[in-house]
Design an enzyme around this catalytic site. Sequence first.
Site, PDB file in Angstrom:
ATOM      1  N   ASP A 292       0.846  -1.201   0.000  1.00 12.59           N
ATOM      2  CA  ASP A 292       0.000   0.000   0.000  1.00 12.59           C
ATOM      3  C   ASP A 292       0.877   1.245   0.000  1.00 12.59           C
ATOM      4  O   ASP A 292       0.694   2.174  -0.756  1.00 12.59           O
ATOM      5  CB  ASP A 292      -0.867   0.115   1.263  1.00 12.59           C
ATOM      6  CG  ASP A 292      -1.632  -1.140   1.582  1.00 12.59           C
ATOM      7  OD1 ASP A 292      -1.107  -2.233   1.302  1.00 12.59           O
ATOM      8  OD2 ASP A 292      -2.746  -1.016   2.116  1.00 12.59           O
ATOM      9  N   MET A 428      -5.568  10.441  -4.769  1.00 14.75           N
ATOM     10  CA  MET A 428      -5.511   9.522  -5.892  1.00 14.75           C
ATOM     11  C   MET A 428      -6.907   9.324  -6.482  1.00 14.75           C
ATOM     12  O   MET A 428      -7.087   9.311  -7.688  1.00 14.75           O
ATOM     13  CB  MET A 428      -4.947   8.189  -5.426  1.00 14.75           C
ATOM     14  CG  MET A 428      -4.301   7.406  -6.525  1.00 14.75           C
ATOM     15  SD  MET A 428      -3.048   6.338  -5.845  1.00 14.75           S
ATOM     16  CE  MET A 428      -4.047   5.017  -5.227  1.00 14.75           C
TER      17      MET A 428
END
Lengths: 537, 425
Positions: A292, A428
């Site tokens: 991640d 994002m």
Amino acid sequence: MRLAYWMYEGTAHYGIARLINSLRGVHAVFHAPQGDDYIHGIFAMLERAPDFPPVTTSVVDGRDLAQGTIRLPDTLRQIEASYKPELIVVTPSCSTILLQENLEVTAMVSGIDCEVIVYEANPYRMQEHLAADNLFTVLVKRYAEATLITERPSVNIIGPASLGFHARHDLVSLRRMLNTLGVQVNVVAPWGASLDDLRRLPAAWVNVAPYRELGQKAAVHLEERFGTLLLRDTPIGVQPTLRWLNQLIEMLNTAAVQHDKNVEITLPPLTAFSLDGMSAPSMVPWFSRTADMDSFSGKTAFMFGDATHVVGVTKFLADELGMPICGAGTYLRHEADWVREQLDGYVDDLLVTDEFQTVARRIEELRPEVVCGTQMERHTARKLDLNCMVIAPPTHIENHLLSYRPFLGFDGADVIADEVSTTATLGMEKHLIDLFGDAGLEAPVHSTNGHTASAPTNGVAAAVADAPPVAAPPASSGPLAADAPVQWDADAERLLKKIPFFVRAKARANVEKYAREHGHSLITADILNTAREHIGG
Amino acid sequence: MPPKPQIIRENGLNHSFCGLVSVGWLYQKIKDSFFLILGTHTCAHLLQNTLGVMIFARPRFAVALMEEGDLSASQPHLQELIDEVCQEYTPSVIFLLSSCTPEVIKVEFEGLARSLSRPDLPVLFVPASGLDYTFSQSEDTVLQALIPFCPVAPPEDKRVVFLGSVNEVIADDFLTEADRLGIPVAGFLPADHFHDMPPIGPGTVIAPIQPFVAKTANQLRNERGATVISSLFPFGPDGTRDFWEKLAQAFGKEIDLAEREAAAWERIREHTDLLKGKRVFFATDILMELPLTRFLRACGAEVLECSTPYINRRFLARELEKLEGVKLVEQANFDRQLRDIAELQPDLVISNILSTNPLVGKGVVAKWGTEFAFMTIHGWTGVNTLVGMFTRSIKRHRQLDPLGSDPVWTTGIMPSAPKVIPLVS
């Protein structure tokens, strides 16, 4: 003279109010015009204070100045009668300090029994942090008394104060760690301390003073005057917290030897510091090794704020999350050298300014992935469409959440890491939205006359444009069916547009319902206003 | 003549804001304006803490920040700062506001504003210092500064000018209503744009819609020969009816809005039923306290005290007539009010934003008075909102579990508060 839109530091009198609202049994009196009373609002709103801060404005108005009257003695008598404080601190304001009155004499005239200190913080030379820190030092010097140290190992936690950045949460985090070590807290100051608590500060084995902005000067005094060892590191991040714990243990054991106490403290297994006592005390070391976080590689951060948090969080982002730091700065000019020294190797060119426009320009040049700053940088980031998390005061009500959100200790490391990842992840998603369109955020709205229009900006215009030429409103003749078509004339549409967009759809539906119930198939300005009378707002 | 209500005047030791705060709504109202405050760090901190909470866009106000070196200068140099403002914004007018420090060092503002003014960009002096002005009071001085920019209307121009800043929704409501009653409208003071200020002359009828614009109304009466109507202010069915009837009278129309008023009362009956017999205490500073008290009493509530920064007896004459028997206080002493509130235990306290949460902490239902200054509570369309502002808090607090008011739930929030021993174990 310069043009100021926003200020980073509060005023001297705000700093004094923060300090006095941290202490028990002390009252601050501002010899000031009515307007200086606004600081009450900051406590009431941001800290949601359930009681009145012990801070009173002794009002000075134009007529008082003209007539040479001074209400201060009356105010002091009223405060003594109502609150019975042990100490009153009197301070002039930025305007009354220019009158060069002798407030010592005026205070004496009041004839009250309560102790009074006149603290002439010059608001043109001193702002929030220095005013609070200096006054705190004055009080510690005045009240701390030589005393025997506690039987069991103990520390004072020096620095947390009312409206300090996440101060209440940090205090919980520190208490939890001390508890785990088996170390008792002698006094917390200024947060919740009475003058008696200040008197018995020297009973602690060690002082921990984690904030550059408040408490370290007083702790240095306690070290010089009473020999109390001082730990002034800030446990922000996992590794600094571990170092902080080890240093603290070493100091406590040194104190034990010095004072001939037969105690030796050791570091328990780290799992003892977790909430359940059996897990990792922080998720950060594992989190930053996950895939991640790999997607974060190369995401840059710009840091701006006070001294403690800029230094602590910059190191945390760089050392523990592996983020490149593209720039950093502080608005605390008097701490600039310390910050520069601390961030040596992290930042080349430290920005030192208290003008938010200058910071905004730097952010615009750098366009970092994450801005870590204050409420002002949040404004700037919004304007520039960048991601921002707040790491230092001044803050907004959004930073005063109910849940436990410390910045210090193991618990704090998790909180900061979460904040970074949610701030940047949202970024994002935002890029995905930019790439693929509205992502459902601006779904088309069905207007009831059967036309589909995209809301909110084009809906009204499209609906009007598509509507057939408007005939005279049909005479009302009893209610219409619940799904009967209803149209809006141009005037009514224009009025509707003035209703804030976030309630416009609801208002539209309500007005149409009203129109149907009253048998109107065309909504005019007149009908709209009549409807609003009936349904309110 | 009805007996004059007694007004008690105290020493003004209360919580309030200074006049600078009115910048918060005026800069939004006059869309091509810029407000420049000559002041200190304190003024800047005040503005960002009271207004910053609401503002995310670019504010059209700033502080010309006086630092230590500026205190000795005889007259401040503002030209460069104004140039800086003009680089960022293109205002049609700059309001130059005074504050406490320049008042103390006796800056000569009139001359300063004159020297900075250009024909295409007037700089208008607005006295707003906290030494002399409270909260909403300085809207009056801003409007006074605008008077010279209202064109002079010829005597035969007989139209109404609504006085006081309201948002567009309310303005539209007033326009629609005037149209319904056949009353010709010249505009609003202030208008949305600096160059659209309404023409005012001897034929103009001034209808004040805010209760804190007395000086402007007076000046328009004296300088322009305009007629100022004396009515209740348009809050609630009773006030709105009186307002429109008196306004129509000024145009030679006798109208009777009794039915309209009755219907409006009928629509809010659920609220007035709740308010009947409720005891309300005003300890706030918005200068709307008198009309609100009159409305609440018409709703059947009892107003234990109505305090307000100051009362203009002439401008509020019609309201005062309706307030017989009400305890009216100017320049209240907040400490005394706290003791009275503790003793009287009102059902609702309307208080300043600075003192509301602490009052709630003392176990009373308290509401931000400031909200009344920002809500659409005027005229017929405002009636529901207005009455709902009073009943909402009462209803919501009723719904909450009384256990929530145990002191245990505020333990540890405020460091200076006494340590609380929880009642619940």
